[in-house]
Design a protein around this motif. Sequence first.
Motif, PDB file in Angstrom:
ATOM      1  N   SER A   1      13.383 -11.604  15.604  1.00  0.00           N
ATOM      2  CA  SER A   1      12.517 -11.037  16.647  1.00  0.00           C
ATOM      3  C   SER A   1      13.310  -9.998  17.429  1.00  0.00           C
ATOM      4  N   ARG A   2      12.817  -8.757  17.401  1.00  0.00           N
ATOM      5  CA  ARG A   2      13.573  -7.683  18.032  1.00  0.00           C
ATOM      6  C   ARG A   2      12.611  -6.625  18.559  1.00  0.00           C
ATOM      7  N   PRO A   3      12.466  -6.515  19.880  1.00  0.00           N
ATOM      8  CA  PRO A   3      11.590  -5.464  20.409  1.00  0.00           C
ATOM      9  C   PRO A   3      12.082  -4.091  19.977  1.00  0.00           C
ATOM     10  N   ARG A   4      11.163  -3.191  19.708  1.00  0.00           N
ATOM     11  CA  ARG A   4      11.539  -1.822  19.370  1.00  0.00           C
ATOM     12  C   ARG A   4      12.114  -1.130  20.601  1.00  0.00           C
ATOM     13  N   ASP A   5      13.178  -0.368  20.398  1.00  0.00           N
ATOM     14  CA  ASP A   5      13.715   0.414  21.507  1.00  0.00           C
ATOM     15  C   ASP A   5      13.174   1.841  21.485  1.00  0.00           C
ATOM     16  N   THR A   6      12.196   2.081  20.622  1.00  0.00           N
ATOM     17  CA  THR A   6      11.490   3.357  20.534  1.00  0.00           C
ATOM     18  C   THR A   6       9.992   3.060  20.489  1.00  0.00           C
ATOM     19  N   PRO A   7       9.145   4.062  20.639  1.00  0.00           N
ATOM     20  CA  PRO A   7       7.704   3.813  20.522  1.00  0.00           C
ATOM     21  C   PRO A   7       7.349   3.212  19.157  1.00  0.00           C
ATOM     22  N   PHE A   8       6.250   2.483  19.113  1.00  0.00           N
ATOM     23  CA  PHE A   8       5.778   1.927  17.845  1.00  0.00           C
ATOM     24  C   PHE A   8       5.458   3.062  16.877  1.00  0.00           C
ATOM     25  N   ALA A   9       5.796   2.848  15.608  1.00  0.00           N
ATOM     26  CA  ALA A   9       5.542   3.859  14.587  1.00  0.00           C
ATOM     27  C   ALA A   9       4.046   4.050  14.391  1.00  0.00           C
ATOM     28  N   GLN A  10       3.662   5.298  14.188  1.00  0.00           N
ATOM     29  CA  GLN A  10       2.266   5.625  13.907  1.00  0.00           C
ATOM     30  C   GLN A  10       2.222   6.451  12.627  1.00  0.00           C
ATOM     31  N   ILE A  11       2.502   5.777  11.523  1.00  0.00           N
ATOM     32  CA  ILE A  11       2.564   6.456  10.234  1.00  0.00           C
ATOM     33  C   ILE A  11       1.493   5.954   9.268  1.00  0.00           C
ATOM     34  N   GLY A  12       0.699   4.976   9.694  1.00  0.00           N
ATOM     35  CA  GLY A  12      -0.223   4.332   8.781  1.00  0.00           C
ATOM     36  C   GLY A  12      -1.478   5.117   8.479  1.00  0.00           C
ATOM     37  N   GLY A  13      -1.900   5.965   9.412  1.00  0.00           N
ATOM     38  CA  GLY A  13      -3.149   6.690   9.232  1.00  0.00           C
ATOM     39  C   GLY A  13      -4.343   5.979   9.838  1.00  0.00           C
ATOM     40  N   ALA A  14      -4.118   4.808  10.430  1.00  0.00           N
ATOM     41  CA  ALA A  14      -5.162   4.049  11.117  1.00  0.00           C
ATOM     42  C   ALA A  14      -4.481   3.063  12.049  1.00  0.00           C
ATOM     43  N   VAL A  15      -5.109   2.791  13.173  1.00  0.00           N
ATOM     44  CA  VAL A  15      -4.506   1.881  14.158  1.00  0.00           C
ATOM     45  C   VAL A  15      -4.195   0.523  13.536  1.00  0.00           C
ATOM     46  N   ALA A  16      -5.119   0.006  12.741  1.00  0.00           N
ATOM     47  CA  ALA A  16      -4.919  -1.329  12.171  1.00  0.00           C
ATOM     48  C   ALA A  16      -3.746  -1.358  11.195  1.00  0.00           C
ATOM     49  N   LEU A  17      -3.493  -0.252  10.513  1.00  0.00           N
ATOM     50  CA  LEU A  17      -2.329  -0.193   9.630  1.00  0.00           C
ATOM     51  C   LEU A  17      -1.046  -0.105  10.445  1.00  0.00           C
ATOM     52  N   ASP A  18      -1.073   0.639  11.540  1.00  0.00           N
ATOM     53  CA  ASP A  18       0.089   0.681  12.417  1.00  0.00           C
ATOM     54  C   ASP A  18       0.371  -0.696  13.013  1.00  0.00           C
ATOM     55  N   LEU A  19      -0.678  -1.481  13.252  1.00  0.00           N
ATOM     56  CA  LEU A  19      -0.483  -2.860  13.710  1.00  0.00           C
ATOM     57  C   LEU A  19       0.292  -3.664  12.671  1.00  0.00           C
ATOM     58  N   MET A  20      -0.081  -3.538  11.392  1.00  0.00           N
ATOM     59  CA  MET A  20       0.633  -4.267  10.343  1.00  0.00           C
ATOM     60  C   MET A  20       2.098  -3.870  10.309  1.00  0.00           C
ATOM     61  N   ASN A  21       2.378  -2.629  10.679  1.00  0.00           N
ATOM     62  CA  ASN A  21       3.753  -2.135  10.637  1.00  0.00           C
ATOM     63  C   ASN A  21       4.570  -2.534  11.857  1.00  0.00           C
ATOM     64  N   THR A  22       4.023  -3.430  12.684  1.00  0.00           N
ATOM     65  CA  THR A  22       4.843  -4.025  13.746  1.00  0.00           C
ATOM     66  C   THR A  22       5.710  -5.155  13.189  1.00  0.00           C
ATOM     67  N   MET A  23       5.593  -5.407  11.885  1.00  0.00           N
ATOM     68  CA  MET A  23       6.531  -6.264  11.174  1.00  0.00           C
ATOM     69  C   MET A  23       7.240  -5.402  10.144  1.00  0.00           C
ATOM     70  N   SER A  24       8.564  -5.481  10.083  1.00  0.00           N
ATOM     71  CA  SER A  24       9.344  -4.673   9.157  1.00  0.00           C
ATOM     72  C   SER A  24      10.098  -5.577   8.180  1.00  0.00           C
ATOM     73  N   GLU A  25      10.511  -4.987   7.074  1.00  0.00           N
ATOM     74  CA  GLU A  25      11.200  -5.742   6.014  1.00  0.00           C
ATOM     75  C   GLU A  25      10.339  -6.913   5.551  1.00  0.00           C
ATOM     76  N   ARG A  26       9.043  -6.700   5.539  1.00  0.00           N
ATOM     77  CA  ARG A  26       8.090  -7.767   5.225  1.00  0.00           C
ATOM     78  C   ARG A  26       8.316  -8.372   3.841  1.00  0.00           C
ATOM     79  N   LEU A  27       8.800  -7.582   2.896  1.00  0.00           N
ATOM     80  CA  LEU A  27       8.956  -8.037   1.517  1.00  0.00           C
ATOM     81  C   LEU A  27      10.361  -8.536   1.202  1.00  0.00           C
ATOM     82  N   SER A  28      11.215  -8.562   2.207  1.00  0.00           N
ATOM     83  CA  SER A  28      12.603  -8.961   1.990  1.00  0.00           C
ATOM     84  C   SER A  28      12.719 -10.454   1.689  1.00  0.00           C
ATOM     85  N   ASP A  29      13.710 -10.798   0.876  1.00  0.00           N
ATOM     86  CA  ASP A  29      13.973 -12.201   0.548  1.00  0.00           C
ATOM     87  C   ASP A  29      14.873 -12.881   1.572  1.00  0.00           C
ATOM     88  N   ASP A  30      15.543 -12.089   2.427  1.00  0.00           N
ATOM     89  CA  ASP A  30      16.517 -12.723   3.320  1.00  0.00           C
ATOM     90  C   ASP A  30      16.293 -12.464   4.804  1.00  0.00           C
TER      91      ASP A  30
END
Length: 202
Positions: free
Chosen positions: A7-36
């Motif tokens: 758990s780590r708050p972003r020290d920059t604005p939330f990314a807006q690269i998804g093309g839709a607000v709901a996709l940007d919401l999903m991107n508030t989790m990173s390394e989602r596919l990582s095994d570790d």
Amino acid sequence: MAVPVISRPRDTPFAQIGGAVALDLMNTMSERLSDDRVVEYLVDYGEVVRFAQQLGLIDDEQERAVRGLASRHPAEAIAEWSRVVELREALYAACYEGGPIDPVVQAHAEAVASGTLTRAGDGWEWDFPVDLALPRRRIALAAVELLLRDDLDRLAQCADADCGWVFLDTSPRHNRRWCVASDCGNRNRVREHYARVKRGEA
């Protein structure tokens, strides 16, 4: 075994690269596919409010109001944060894992039931009470707005093995590979170049 969540708050604005607000919401989790490790940026209700304000779901006055409510009702704020995270994960599952849309539809129905349609210029807009649920209600509207788009065949996910960030591929050839070309794109190009060099040496 469950993948550890950092758990780590972003020290920059939330990314807006998804093309839709709901996709940007999903991107508030990173390394989602990582095994570790998985990185959770939406760490508390305050970050939910910051996301909603930055993405234009609530205005500055509403942001101040719900933050005040959260400081006076911390337990309720935690419960709202949990509901937003659950909605995010249900939406991701529906869009990218073939999961059911029922939880998203239910969140939308609850939002609509609590609001009223009011005139806004030549059209209409939803008006909601300014309470702790306001960000979630706005997010629920954005989630269903995404699901009703007619270009969902362009839903894509970063080609990085760990990243997991998502977006609508609106590139002319529909061949966008990376969430951010200068981040995951560069890192993977360097990795691929190094692998080619090593193969050449061998």
